[in-house]
Design a protein around this motif. Structure first.
Motif, mmCIF file in Angstrom:
data_model
loop_
_atom_site.group_PDB
_atom_site.id
_atom_site.type_symbol
_atom_site.label_atom_id
_atom_site.label_comp_id
_atom_site.label_asym_id
_atom_site.label_seq_id
_atom_site.Cartn_x
_atom_site.Cartn_y
_atom_site.Cartn_z
ATOM 1 N N THR A 1 38.131 -20.145 34.387
ATOM 2 C CA THR A 1 37.626 -18.849 34.829
ATOM 3 C C THR A 1 36.275 -18.454 34.232
ATOM 4 N N GLU A 2 35.949 -18.959 33.047
ATOM 5 C CA GLU A 2 34.668 -18.535 32.460
ATOM 6 C C GLU A 2 34.217 -19.501 31.373
ATOM 7 N N ASN A 3 32.878 -19.617 31.250
ATOM 8 C CA ASN A 3 32.247 -20.259 30.104
ATOM 9 C C ASN A 3 31.363 -19.240 29.405
ATOM 10 N N SER A 4 31.255 -19.357 28.102
ATOM 11 C CA SER A 4 30.336 -18.522 27.331
ATOM 12 C C SER A 4 29.653 -19.420 26.301
ATOM 13 N N HIS A 5 28.446 -19.888 26.665
ATOM 14 C CA HIS A 5 27.737 -20.836 25.815
ATOM 15 C C HIS A 5 27.189 -20.166 24.560
ATOM 16 N N LYS A 6 27.213 -20.910 23.478
ATOM 17 C CA LYS A 6 26.672 -20.459 22.193
ATOM 18 C C LYS A 6 25.491 -21.370 21.825
ATOM 19 N N TYR A 7 24.541 -20.812 21.103
ATOM 20 C CA TYR A 7 23.265 -21.500 20.945
ATOM 21 C C TYR A 7 22.892 -21.734 19.490
ATOM 22 N N THR A 8 22.134 -22.798 19.290
ATOM 23 C CA THR A 8 21.480 -23.060 18.007
ATOM 24 C C THR A 8 19.993 -22.729 18.171
ATOM 25 N N VAL A 9 19.272 -22.725 17.061
ATOM 26 C CA VAL A 9 17.826 -22.487 17.132
ATOM 27 C C VAL A 9 17.158 -23.569 17.984
ATOM 28 N N GLN A 10 17.650 -24.804 17.875
ATOM 29 C CA GLN A 10 17.071 -25.879 18.690
ATOM 30 C C GLN A 10 17.281 -25.616 20.173
ATOM 31 N N HIS A 11 18.468 -25.105 20.538
ATOM 32 C CA HIS A 11 18.718 -24.750 21.933
ATOM 33 C C HIS A 11 17.689 -23.731 22.417
ATOM 34 N N ILE A 12 17.370 -22.758 21.552
ATOM 35 C CA ILE A 12 16.410 -21.711 21.912
ATOM 36 C C ILE A 12 15.043 -22.321 22.220
ATOM 37 N N TYR A 13 14.583 -23.206 21.355
ATOM 38 C CA TYR A 13 13.276 -23.825 21.582
ATOM 39 C C TYR A 13 13.290 -24.732 22.807
ATOM 40 N N ASP A 14 14.428 -25.363 23.075
ATOM 41 C CA ASP A 14 14.538 -26.196 24.271
ATOM 42 C C ASP A 14 14.423 -25.338 25.534
ATOM 43 N N MET A 15 15.064 -24.155 25.543
ATOM 44 C CA MET A 15 14.971 -23.266 26.693
ATOM 45 C C MET A 15 13.540 -22.797 26.901
ATOM 46 N N ALA A 16 12.871 -22.458 25.808
ATOM 47 C CA ALA A 16 11.475 -22.022 25.910
ATOM 48 C C ALA A 16 10.600 -23.137 26.478
ATOM 49 N N ASP A 17 10.803 -24.367 26.010
ATOM 50 C CA ASP A 17 10.031 -25.504 26.512
ATOM 51 C C ASP A 17 10.261 -25.699 28.007
ATOM 52 N N THR A 18 11.510 -25.532 28.438
ATOM 53 C CA THR A 18 11.839 -25.670 29.854
ATOM 54 C C THR A 18 11.040 -24.698 30.711
ATOM 55 N N ALA A 19 10.857 -23.488 30.172
ATOM 56 C CA ALA A 19 10.156 -22.438 30.915
ATOM 57 C C ALA A 19 8.644 -22.465 30.707
#
Length: 320
Positions: free
Chosen positions: A279-297
């Motif tokens: 029924t649901e996912n709720s992803h949790k993030y590390t600092v590396q995940h944050i920088y990866d998202m920024a790079d993607t954008a």
């Protein structure tokens, strides 16, 4: 206050087909958007007040302190809130912004619920009459090009809503947002951070069973739309942290062999004991995940604002 409606007319038949497709899939799923009928919304409000649900106690003070740090960047901007929902978070944020800066802001809430937007808009207009409000009734994932870019824009995506998207949808969202943003546009993104697994799992398995009731209520919503005869008592609420995918998953697990039927379709939905509906996912993030998202954008991480425990972060990104 102005509200523009860009939502397509979606008939009940389309809703039924979506639900049936999900229940016929393997593994079976039900989209989390169907949590939020009137009862589900009431239960979620109760969840936000639970002792185990840590997010509001962290996010609200963090919103207040972060607004004070970024308020100079809000002057003469279009303040865009993606998936605005109710106005509780933006109210806290705006309350920490000096009035002389608020007077220069035009607020653009974007949400699929026109009713929620109208209700929130009236509350905000009464509380902050100096702010112009221009609502956009649309799915922000599909409608980012509707956001006026005539001035600098400050995008807000509060809560941990991005965590409910799949990784593929998150990548798609960040790429699209990066394409839409102009030079010097900014994003303030809320992310729930990876933390002790016991803390995470307690938040989704509260001692009062409110989250379990919230999860099971989606079966009643399915019954209302597609005429199924789901009995929520036949299912067990299951929520756990999936380390591989860095996310909390919520499922409904059949307590016994079941045959679910409906007068609207001939096919029956078969459950063996132990079969689940995701029924649901709720992803949790590390600092590396944050920088990866920024790079993607194609964005630059300007700052990461966090509570003392580093449990939740507001990430400021800028298009350079």
């Amino acid at each position: 206050m102005i509200i523009q409606n860009f939502m397509p007319e979606i008939g009940e038949r389309s809703v039924q087909e979506r639900l049936l497709t999900c229940l016929r899939s393997e593994p079976k799923t039900l989209p989390s958007v169907f949590f939020y009928d009137q009862k589900g919304s009431e239960l979620f409000e109760q969840i936000t007040k639970l002792e185990e649900y840590y997010l509001p106690d962290i996010e609200i003070p963090l919103l207040r302190s972060t607004a004070k740090k970024v308020n100079s960047e809000l002057k003469n901007c279009n303040l865009v809130e993606l998936g605005s929902g109710d106005c509780s978070k933006i109210s806290v944020f705006l309350d920490a912004v000096p009035k002389d800066i608020r007077e220069t802001i035009i607020y653009y809430p974007i949400d699929v619920s026109k009713d929620a937007m109208e209700k929130s808009g009236h509350i905000l207009q009464n509380r902050f009459p100096e702010i112009g409000i221009h609502g956009i009734n649309a799915d922000f994932l599909e409608s980012m090009d509707l956001i006026p870019g005539d001035r600098n824009r400050f995008f807000c995506f509060f809560g941990s809503t991005i965590g409910n998207l799949t990784r593929a949808k998150t990548t798609e969202f960040m790429k699209r947002l990066g394409q839409v943003m102009n030079e010097n546009d900014r994003l303030l993104l809320g992310v729930d951070m990876v933390k002790d697994i016991n803390v995470l799992e307690r938040a989704y398995n509260d001692s009062l069973g409110i989250t379990a009731e919230f999860n099971k209520n989606i079966l009643k919503v399915a019954n209302n739309h597609i005429g199924t005869d789901f009995d929520p008592d036949d299912f067990e609420h299951v929520a756990f942290f999936n380390k591989e995918f860095s996310r909390i998953e919520m499922h409904l697990k059949a307590k016994r062999d079941l045959v679910v039927k409906s007068d609207l379709f001939k096919e029956r939905i078969i459950f063996k004991k132990g079969d689940t509906i995701h029924t649901e996912n709720s992803h949790k993030y590390t600092v590396q995940h944050i920088y990866d998202m920024a790079d993607t954008a194609g964005l630059f991480v300007s700052d990461i604002y966090s509570d003392d425990k580093k449990w939740f972060s507001l990430v400021e990104m800028v298009k350079e």
